[in-house]
Design a protein around this motif. Structure first.
Motif, mmCIF file in Angstrom:
data_model
loop_
_atom_site.group_PDB
_atom_site.id
_atom_site.type_symbol
_atom_site.label_atom_id
_atom_site.label_comp_id
_atom_site.label_asym_id
_atom_site.label_seq_id
_atom_site.Cartn_x
_atom_site.Cartn_y
_atom_site.Cartn_z
ATOM 1 N N TYR A 239 0.660 -1.140 0.014
ATOM 2 C CA TYR A 239 -0.071 0.084 0.202
ATOM 3 C C TYR A 239 0.809 1.277 -0.069
ATOM 4 N N THR A 240 0.454 2.220 -0.759
ATOM 5 C CA THR A 240 0.799 3.637 -0.388
ATOM 6 C C THR A 240 0.492 4.143 0.868
ATOM 7 N N GLU A 241 1.280 5.260 1.270
ATOM 8 C CA GLU A 241 0.646 5.599 2.825
ATOM 9 C C GLU A 241 -0.687 6.175 2.674
ATOM 10 N N GLY A 258 -15.202 -9.552 5.701
ATOM 11 C CA GLY A 258 -13.551 -9.904 5.263
ATOM 12 C C GLY A 258 -13.223 -8.881 4.085
ATOM 13 N N LEU A 259 -13.990 -7.883 3.911
ATOM 14 C CA LEU A 259 -13.813 -6.794 3.039
ATOM 15 C C LEU A 259 -13.049 -5.773 3.466
ATOM 16 N N HIS A 260 -11.799 -5.680 3.003
ATOM 17 C CA HIS A 260 -10.760 -4.551 3.218
ATOM 18 C C HIS A 260 -11.299 -3.336 2.394
ATOM 19 N N GLU A 261 -10.598 -2.096 2.299
ATOM 20 C CA GLU A 261 -10.854 -0.731 1.682
ATOM 21 C C GLU A 261 -10.653 -0.865 0.077
ATOM 22 N N TYR A 262 -9.407 -2.189 -0.230
ATOM 23 C CA TYR A 262 -9.212 -2.214 -1.557
ATOM 24 C C TYR A 262 -9.139 -3.784 -1.942
ATOM 25 N N ARG A 263 -9.287 -4.068 -3.317
ATOM 26 C CA ARG A 263 -9.247 -5.276 -3.839
ATOM 27 C C ARG A 263 -8.117 -5.144 -4.993
ATOM 28 N N VAL A 264 -7.757 -6.301 -5.712
ATOM 29 C CA VAL A 264 -7.227 -6.526 -6.790
ATOM 30 C C VAL A 264 -7.770 -6.064 -7.960
ATOM 31 N N LYS A 265 -7.320 -5.130 -8.658
ATOM 32 C CA LYS A 265 -8.072 -4.681 -9.762
ATOM 33 C C LYS A 265 -8.212 -5.884 -11.123
ATOM 34 N N VAL A 266 -9.331 -5.997 -11.597
ATOM 35 C CA VAL A 266 -9.624 -6.973 -12.856
ATOM 36 C C VAL A 266 -10.407 -6.290 -13.706
ATOM 37 N N ASP A 267 -10.202 -6.684 -14.997
ATOM 38 C CA ASP A 267 -10.844 -6.102 -16.210
ATOM 39 C C ASP A 267 -12.208 -6.635 -16.059
ATOM 40 N N GLY A 268 -13.099 -6.046 -17.131
ATOM 41 C CA GLY A 268 -14.532 -7.016 -17.261
ATOM 42 C C GLY A 268 -14.573 -8.324 -17.445
ATOM 43 N N LEU A 271 -9.716 -10.690 -15.760
ATOM 44 C CA LEU A 271 -8.446 -10.774 -15.834
ATOM 45 C C LEU A 271 -7.638 -9.617 -15.097
ATOM 46 N N LEU A 272 -6.492 -9.723 -14.516
ATOM 47 C CA LEU A 272 -5.686 -8.880 -13.714
ATOM 48 C C LEU A 272 -5.559 -7.732 -14.737
ATOM 49 N N VAL A 273 -5.531 -6.637 -13.961
ATOM 50 C CA VAL A 273 -5.115 -5.543 -14.908
ATOM 51 C C VAL A 273 -3.578 -5.036 -14.527
ATOM 52 N N VAL A 274 -2.739 -5.416 -15.367
ATOM 53 C CA VAL A 274 -1.283 -5.199 -15.291
ATOM 54 C C VAL A 274 -0.490 -4.438 -16.265
ATOM 55 N N THR A 275 0.288 -3.622 -15.587
ATOM 56 C CA THR A 275 1.287 -2.776 -16.292
ATOM 57 C C THR A 275 2.495 -3.661 -16.518
ATOM 58 N N GLU A 276 2.898 -3.596 -17.692
ATOM 59 C CA GLU A 276 4.005 -4.456 -18.151
ATOM 60 C C GLU A 276 5.419 -3.719 -18.391
ATOM 61 N N ASP A 277 6.474 -4.177 -17.935
ATOM 62 C CA ASP A 277 7.516 -3.219 -18.023
ATOM 63 C C ASP A 277 8.161 -3.427 -19.422
ATOM 64 N N ALA A 278 9.148 -2.700 -19.811
ATOM 65 C CA ALA A 278 9.927 -2.663 -21.014
ATOM 66 C C ALA A 278 10.354 -4.032 -21.442
ATOM 67 N N SER A 279 10.993 -4.592 -20.512
ATOM 68 C CA SER A 279 11.661 -5.936 -20.587
ATOM 69 C C SER A 279 10.777 -7.006 -21.302
ATOM 70 N N TRP A 287 -4.087 -2.084 -7.154
ATOM 71 C CA TRP A 287 -5.180 -1.993 -6.198
ATOM 72 C C TRP A 287 -6.612 -1.179 -6.740
ATOM 73 N N GLU A 288 -7.405 -1.623 -6.384
ATOM 74 C CA GLU A 288 -8.787 -0.810 -6.655
ATOM 75 C C GLU A 288 -9.377 -0.784 -5.421
ATOM 76 N N LEU A 289 -10.138 0.675 -5.123
ATOM 77 C CA LEU A 289 -10.945 0.952 -4.147
ATOM 78 C C LEU A 289 -12.311 0.067 -4.365
ATOM 79 N N ILE A 290 -13.028 -0.255 -3.271
ATOM 80 C CA ILE A 290 -14.152 -0.944 -3.237
ATOM 81 C C ILE A 290 -15.114 0.280 -2.850
#
Length: 324
Positions: A239-241, A258-268, A271-279, A287-290
């Protein structure tokens, strides 16, 4: 006849959570004791808080241990041993010759005092999230009125500055804002530790690993003919601060279902929403706000008892408050 210093009939607990210093004086009426004969003044003091007249008290009853003491003087300073408020009763008996004289107080009360902003600034840890939380929970009050602690409107037994409901507040936490504050800060720190450890818990979960596998499978299926897409190593960040504070606040109100403030973000497509690096070998999930609406819809779906849901808008309500 009994008289008091200070005069009463209400004797406030100090802002610094100290019991009032009350001196009782007995004065004889229509009788003059022989000054050569020593007298024994038998004092009895009791105090009880009966929550029947206080909103949301759940009829809580709190007693100060009874005090019995014999003095040779007609003055008596009450030696309170605990921080308590309520109906104060002082009774006295003294034998003068063959006559036993008695007296009893009427309509005396030890009352509560809310802390000032200055006292709170000195006593509350300098964490904005926690300080704003106190404004939302209690309006920075320990007492609804001098004779009534501020009990929680949800009828779950919370009280005072921090409104902690579990574990149930002690008698000290009812009458001392400082003890109440200790309990609230301890709970906040426990929830902060839980929030800080939540990303690691999710990373290690079978559910997240399955999302990673599904993402890599989809990526491989979409690779151009004759090429092989190597599986990405996908990281889920801490988490960020700001996220840590919000998830801590959510925990203070309760991780309902059992719900926290955030969940892992998925698309419609789930599938995971992922930012791929250049390599092309690593990626970062998000993380996605509920939202409050999504939270409420989930509670409805699983038929969660409304008394166990907490406040879906709690974190935003806290963050809208001013620190101090």
């Amino acid at each position: 006849m009994l008289s008091y210093d200070p005069a009463g009939p209400q004797f406030p607990i100090s802002e610094q959570c100290e019991m009032p210093k009350i001196t009782v004086t007995a004065t004889f009426q229509n009788i003059t004791p022989d000054p050569k004969i020593p007298l024994q003044f038998q004092w009895k003091v009791s105090m009880v808080f009966n929550g029947q007249g206080c909103a949301h008290s759940l009829l809580r009853v709190i007693k100060h241990p009874d005090i019995s003491q014999v003095t040779s003087s007609n003055k008596f300073s009450i030696p309170f041993t605990q921080l308590r408020g309520g109906e104060l009763t002082i009774s006295l008996s003294v034998a003068v010759g063959s006559v036993t004289l008695t007296a009893q107080s009427q309509n005396l009360q030890v009352t509560g005092t809310n802390p000032s902003i200055g006292a709170l600034q000195a006593g509350v840890p300098p964490r904005d999230g926690f300080r704003k939380l106190l404004r939302l929970e209690s309006g920075l009050r320990q007492f609804l009125s001098p004779t009534c602690p501020l009990f929680s409107g949800d009828n779950l037994g919370g009280v005072g500055i921090c409104q902690v409901t579990s574990p149930a507040p002690t008698d000290d936490q009812v009458w001392s804002w400082k003890e109440n504050l200790k309990a609230g800060w301890q709970l906040y720190q426990q929830k902060e530790n839980a929030a800080r450890g939540y990303p690691a818990h999710v990373r290690q979960s079978a559910e997240f690993q399955a999302l990673v596998t599904a993402y890599n499978n989809q990526r491989s299926a979409q690779a151009q003919a004759g090429t092989v897409a190597k599986p990405l190593t996908i990281e889920l960040p801490d988490y960020t601060e700001e996220q840590l504070e919000r998830d801590t606040l959510r925990g203070y109100n309760g991780y309902a279902a059992g719900l926290h403030e955030y969940r892992v973000k998925v698309d419609g497509n789930g599938l995971l929403v992922v930012t791929e690096d250049a390599s092309g070998t690593k990626g970062t999930a998000e993380w996605e706000l509920i939202t409050a609406a999504e939270r409420t819809a989930y509670y409805d779906k699983i038929n969660l008892d409304t008394r166990r849901r907490g406040d879906p808008n709690y974190v935003d309500d806290v963050e809208a408050k001013a620190s101090f």
